[in-house]
Scaffold this motif. Structure first.
Motif, PDB file in Angstrom:
ATOM      1  N   LEU A 615      13.950 -25.983  42.661  1.00 32.51           N
ATOM      2  CA  LEU A 615      13.848 -24.802  41.808  1.00 32.51           C
ATOM      3  C   LEU A 615      13.738 -23.513  42.621  1.00 32.51           C
ATOM      4  CD1 LEU A 615      11.341 -26.143  39.122  1.00 32.51           C
ATOM      5  CD2 LEU A 615      13.800 -25.788  38.851  1.00 32.51           C
ATOM      6  N   LEU A 616      12.720 -23.462  43.504  1.00 27.85           N
ATOM      7  CA  LEU A 616      12.453 -22.204  44.210  1.00 27.85           C
ATOM      8  C   LEU A 616      11.460 -22.445  45.334  1.00 27.85           C
ATOM      9  CD1 LEU A 616      12.573 -19.003  44.325  1.00 27.85           C
ATOM     10  CD2 LEU A 616      10.535 -19.052  42.872  1.00 27.85           C
ATOM     11  N   ASN A 617      11.735 -21.817  46.480  1.00 29.67           N
ATOM     12  CA  ASN A 617      10.692 -21.676  47.496  1.00 29.67           C
ATOM     13  C   ASN A 617      10.892 -20.343  48.174  1.00 29.67           C
ATOM     14  OD1 ASN A 617       8.362 -22.570  48.740  1.00 29.67           O
ATOM     15  ND2 ASN A 617       9.463 -23.278  50.543  1.00 29.67           N
ATOM     16  N   THR A 618       9.865 -19.517  48.129  1.00 33.15           N
ATOM     17  CA  THR A 618       9.928 -18.173  48.698  1.00 33.15           C
ATOM     18  C   THR A 618       8.521 -17.774  49.114  1.00 33.15           C
ATOM     19  OG1 THR A 618      10.681 -15.911  48.286  1.00 33.15           O
ATOM     20  CG2 THR A 618       9.708 -17.088  46.414  1.00 33.15           C
ATOM     21  N   ASN A 619       8.263 -16.469  49.269  1.00 29.82           N
ATOM     22  CA  ASN A 619       6.927 -16.060  49.705  1.00 29.82           C
ATOM     23  C   ASN A 619       6.106 -15.514  48.542  1.00 29.82           C
ATOM     24  OD1 ASN A 619       7.052 -12.998  49.639  1.00 29.82           O
ATOM     25  ND2 ASN A 619       8.826 -13.437  50.934  1.00 29.82           N
ATOM     26  N   SER A 620       4.807 -15.400  48.799  1.00 26.33           N
ATOM     27  CA  SER A 620       3.856 -15.110  47.721  1.00 26.33           C
ATOM     28  C   SER A 620       3.892 -13.666  47.227  1.00 26.33           C
ATOM     29  CB  SER A 620       2.436 -15.448  48.186  1.00 26.33           C
ATOM     30  OG  SER A 620       2.103 -14.684  49.332  1.00 26.33           O
ATOM     31  N   ARG A 621       4.756 -12.835  47.772  1.00 25.39           N
ATOM     32  CA  ARG A 621       4.884 -11.484  47.226  1.00 25.39           C
ATOM     33  C   ARG A 621       5.658 -11.490  45.904  1.00 25.39           C
ATOM     34  NH1 ARG A 621       6.197  -7.418  52.209  1.00 25.39           N
ATOM     35  NH2 ARG A 621       4.085  -6.603  52.331  1.00 25.39           N
ATOM     36  N   PHE A 622       6.408 -12.563  45.701  1.00 24.25           N
ATOM     37  CA  PHE A 622       7.064 -12.692  44.409  1.00 24.25           C
ATOM     38  C   PHE A 622       6.055 -13.231  43.394  1.00 24.25           C
ATOM     39  CE2 PHE A 622      10.648 -12.733  47.312  1.00 24.25           C
ATOM     40  CZ  PHE A 622      11.561 -11.905  46.659  1.00 24.25           C
TER      41      PHE A 622
END
Length: 973
Positions: A615-622
């Motif tokens: 689904l998604l892996n990104t950083n915690s600013r999102f």
């Protein structure tokens, strides 16, 4: 005294002089007195003499004088050789005689006095480490070299231990045996050994040999680890002229009652002997038959001697050892040991499978055979499917339906054949190929030969090769010989159904080869059971793993400060619950891995991670739900007020950030930490770490803002026991006063809430309550490092600080919270957390990523749903009780620390001085690995077993660990 014929010699009773008679001889002929202790012997009598000035051995024999003269001359000869092992020295009598004739009660004896060679015999240890085994072979080889140029007329003697005469000696001894079944088994083994030896005898070199370099007659000293290192050889009573290789055969035979059933234990001794005294090809071929012959003569001789001298305690004690030697010696084919011996010395003979004249299964298209991968990394074995009994059959059937036929791989280390909680390596290496074929598939002879049915197998043999077929309905050929290409059978079942068949080759006549071999024996077995690929017509050979080569590649590019466990580590490629598996299918109980808190290979965690990655892996600013949900869960686990969360990647980062928070909140820099502690590898977390096991320079390289205080180690610290709280608190108070006098402010205090790095030692009662209060009164922040000991591991508490009845200002956690995924957290009071904004914002690229947050949340779900904290409490309490019971049996066990599934077993050489048993602990960890347990030492002295397994540890696994530790402590390491 005249030379006794062999028959009479084997029937002699041991001399039985009393201690008083022996003392009188010593006084009259040697002016020596002291305490006498009788030593064991089969046909002589020996007394150790503990005199005030030295220790001696008084030897009383009925042997011919010329033989004793040869023994004395051999002792002197060896003593004068550089590189030879230590040997006793002959002590002359008053009259200068080395041999004193004595007659008592009408019996004539020959008396000698030798110096006592200090050391312990190897026979006292049930288990001998590989290093000790190799040293025995080395000492036998060096002794043979030293005796190469020795000669004496007393060497030519009739002796039952002369392996050149093993056949007639055994025949004579067996005639008196009353155990008919054992007599027949020994006779059969001796006939087989003699048949192999007979054509080799003319080429076997002869010289003076000791002929009894055994675990009884080799003495050694304990090295730093407590292992015996052979140094000297005693008892030259069997010195004679004999085969050089017999010297090694005798030594190897003595090792077999230390073998735990595995004859391959001799190989380090063989290699070491061959290095010291190179053996010829013929001698190498004769070695194992000679070991078998020696084993047979030992058992038969003891049986006869007990018939003559039933009260001989020495013979009684040795009889069980000798029976074990015989059982191990006949447990494997001689051809297998011949291959293993040659491989051990680098003299492996070239062997090839002859070309096939026809295909075994001509109706099967080789291009349409589905190959089923049952190895550790095989895609056919997801999750725990490997452990089900019908897995192999189901996978073969599935592949056969898709391709028309299916086969397993030859030489493959099958995960499906592994066994959990086993002290010995399982047989996982396939020595044949299993096939799934349509019923009534024709089976043809790939070469001409004789065909027989034997024990449910169809066996086709020529002079070079033997084909074993299982699952074949034989065709009546009208003759026991067939030509290549002739139909010899069909697979069972109807044409529309699927049936199973096993194909296996052997180069040894009359051998029913096993289907699988243990990894350490597989190379030798593969020589006896070569691949059937040539007769099947398709590639069915599995690639062989190369753990040693992989380790070399790792070391070429992986920075050296990044160490690995063990000197010769197994290649671990898979895990399941509390178990790890190496690439050869060996299962290990993981008692060390506190990172994988809910267990290895958890399917629920795997599914959750896979879904989130898709689904998604990104950083915690999102902005996404996972980070919110995980932080809420963490805050809900902390005491009220600690409701603000930072997410990072590791415990080191968590502790580093906690220190920065303490600086920001207090406006100061000075940190108090504990000696013997470890908090991480970043600049700040390393600065407050003082464990010399992790950093030998730790005590002299701390920056000025770090102020270590005495570790509250209630077991070996300066203040002992539960009543030491005030003394340890006083050391912190003194440090605070020192800072205050210098006008320096305090930033905070950091400690583990249970002394994890020292092995799980609880802090003294009330310690943190008093220290936290003092720190806060000086404006400091309290940091609880829960990276190792928190998150339910203690069983009785979720957080370690709960046991002390305190609430810290900051909690750091990592390791288990991600179950091996890089995940850490800092939980703090909001005002402390927001103080960091004075220095700017905080950001971690992958800390708090969607995948990391899903991992963290799923781990918490599993901890709750599977009641793993409760399991840590109940199983941990059971395990601790088992470990504490070891203290009553083994003085080396000084203490058992900890609670739940964070325990420590501390080894000491002396329970009063608490001298740490550092080397012993390392050796015990190596021994545990051999027994199927992963364990490593911890503590400043590296003398504590750090027991921190996954929290899913079962009672059965806990008992296995306790049993294996007891076995290591009992049998040696």
């Amino acid at each position: 005294m005249e030379e006794q014929p062999l028959k009479r010699r084997t029937e002699l009773k041991r001399p039985q002089l009393s201690a008083e008679e022996a003392s009188a001889i010593l006084s009259e002929h040697y002016a020596v007195s002291g305490e006498l202790v009788e030593l064991g012997s089969q046909q002589d009598q020996n007394y150790r003499v503990d005199a005030p000035e030295d220790r001696y051995v008084l030897k009383i024999a009925r042997a011919a004088r010329v033989e004793l003269e040869a023994q004395n001359a051999a002792l002197a000869h060896v003593a004068g050789k550089a590189g030879a092992p230590k040997v006793p020295r002959v002590v002359p009598s008053h009259g200068g005689e080395e041999i004193v004739p004595v007659t008592l009660s009408g019996e004539a004896y020959q008396i000698r006095l030798l110096t006592f060679l200090d050391g312990k015999p190897l026979t006292g240890r049930k288990h001998l480490a590989m290093e000790s085994v190799a040293a025995l072979g080395d000492i036998a080889g060096r002794l043979a070299v030293a005796m190469q140029d020795f000669d004496h007329r007393g060497l030519d003697r009739e002796l039952q231990w002369d392996l050149r005469k093993a056949g007639p000696v055994a025949l004579h001894l067996l005639s008196a045996m009353t155990d008919g079944e054992l007599r027949n088994r020994i006779a059969e083994a001796m006939v087989g050994a003699m048949r192999r030896l007979q054509p080799l005898m003319p080429e076997l070199r002869v010289q003076a040999i000791h002929q009894d370099v055994t675990d009884d007659n080799v003495v050694g000293r304990a090295d730093g680890s407590g292992r015996l290192v052979p140094e000297g050889v005693i008892d030259f009573g069997d010195v004679m002229r004999g085969w050089v290789v017999a010297e090694l055969a005798v030594a190897c035979a003595s090792l077999l009652h230390h073998a735990d059933g595995d004859p391959f234990v001799i190989l380090p001794a063989v290699k070491a002997f061959h290095t010291a005294y190179p053996l010829t090809d013929t001698e190498l071929e004769a070695l194992w038959p000679l070991v078998v012959a020696r084993a047979g003569v030992l058992v038969a001789s003891s049986a006869q001697q007990l018939g003559i001298d039933p009260d001989n305690a020495y013979v009684q004690h040795n009889a069980s050892h000798e029976r074990e030697i015989f059982e191990v010696a006949v447990s494997v084919p001689s051809d297998l040991m011949d291959e293993a011996i040659r491989q051990a010395v680098g003299k492996e003979a070239a062997k090839t499978v002859p070309a096939m004249e026809a295909r075994l299964l001509p109706d099967i298209d080789p291009d349409h055979v589905g190959i089923v991968d049952l190895s550790l990394l095989g895609s056919h074995l997801p999750s725990d499917r490997w452990q089900y009994e019908d897995t192999e059959a189901l996978l073969l059937q599935s592949a056969a339906r898709a391709a028309g036929a299916a086969a397993t791989r030859y030489g493959e280390f099958r995960l499906t054949e592994t066994r959990l909680l086993q002290a010995q390596a399982p047989r996982t290496s396939a020595l044949g190929v299993d096939l799934c074929l349509p019923g009534q598939t024709a089976v043809h002879a790939p070469f001409s030969g004789r065909i027989v049915e034997r024990q449910g197998r169809l066996v086709l043999s020529d002079e070079r090769l033997h084909l074993h077929l299982l699952g074949v309905d034989p065709t009546d050929t009208g003759s026991d010989t067939v030509e290549a290409g002739a139909r010899i059978g069909t697979t069972f079942g109807d044409p529309g159904a699927l049936g199973f068949m096993r194909v296996q080759l052997s180069t040894v006549p009359d051998l029913d080869p096993p289907a699988f071999a243990a990894a350490h024996q597989a190379k030798a077995w593969r020589r006896l059971c070569p691949s059937p690929a040539a007769l099947l017509g398709f590639d069915c050979d599995a690639p062989l793993p190369d753990a040693a080569g992989l380790l070399q590649r790792r070391r070429r590019h992986f920075a050296r400060p990044q160490k690995n466990y063990y000197r010769n580590p197994p290649e671990i490629e898979r895990g399941w619950k509390e178990h790890l598996f190496d690439i050869e299918g060996r299962a290990y109980l993981d008692m060390l891995n506190n990172v994988t808190i809910v267990g290895h290979g958890h399917p629920r965690l795997s599914a959750a991670v896979g879904r989130q990655w898709s689904l998604l892996n990104t950083n915690s600013r999102f902005h996404y739900a996972a980070v919110t949900e995980f932080c809420e869960r963490l805050a809900g686990l902390a005491p009220e007020g600690l409701d603000t969360v930072f997410l990072v990647n590791s415990g080191s980062e968590a502790n580093d950030l906690a220190i920065r928070l303490a600086w920001a909140a207090s406006g100061a820099r000075n940190m108090i930490s504990l000696l013997e502690a470890y908090h991480g590898w970043t600049v700040a977390s390393d600065a407050v770490s003082t464990s010399v096991a992790d950093n030998p320079e730790a005590l002299t390289t701390r920056p000025g803002w770090v102020h270590p205080v005495v570790s509250p180690n209630t077991y070996r610290g300066p203040f002992r026991g539960a009543g030491s709280t005030g003394d340890y608190v006083a050391t912190v108070s003194a440090k605070l006063s020192e800072l205050e006098e210098k006008g320096q402010k305090l930033a905070g205090f950091i400690s583990e809430t249970v002394y994890g790095n020292a092995g799980g030692i609880p802090l003294p009662p009330g310690y943190l309550e008093a220290v936290y209060a003092m720190v806060r009164s000086h404006g400091g922040v309290t940091i609880a490092d829960e990276v190792q000991v928190g998150y339910g591991r203690l069983g009785h508490y979720f957080w370690g600080f709960e046991e002390q009845g305190v609430v810290p200002d900051i909690i750091t956690v990592a390791k288990g919270m991600g179950n091996g995924h890089p995940l850490g957290a800092v939980l703090a009071r909001r005002e402390i957390a927001e103080a960091l904004e004075k220095e700017g914002y905080f950001f971690s690229s992958s800390g708090g990523s969607p995948v990391s947050c899903v991992v963290g949340t799923t781990v918490l779900d599993i901890l709750h749903d599977e009641a793993l904290q409760d399991n840590a409490r109940t199983v941990g309490s059971h395990l601790k009780a088992r470990l504490q019971a070891l203290m009553d049996r083994f003085p080396l066990v000084g203490a058992v620390h900890g609670m739940g599934l964070y325990l420590g077993v501390e080894f000491v050489r002396d329970r009063e001085t608490l001298e740490p048993a550092t080397e012993e602990t390392a050796a015990i960890c190596d021994r545990l690995l051999e027994l199927g347990v992963i364990m490593q030492p911890t503590g400043d002295h590296l003398n504590v077993l750090k027991i921190k397994p996954p929290l899913c540890l079962s009672h059965e696994s806990a008992d296995f660990f306790a049993d294996m530790l007891a076995k290591a402590l009992r049998d040696g390491w």
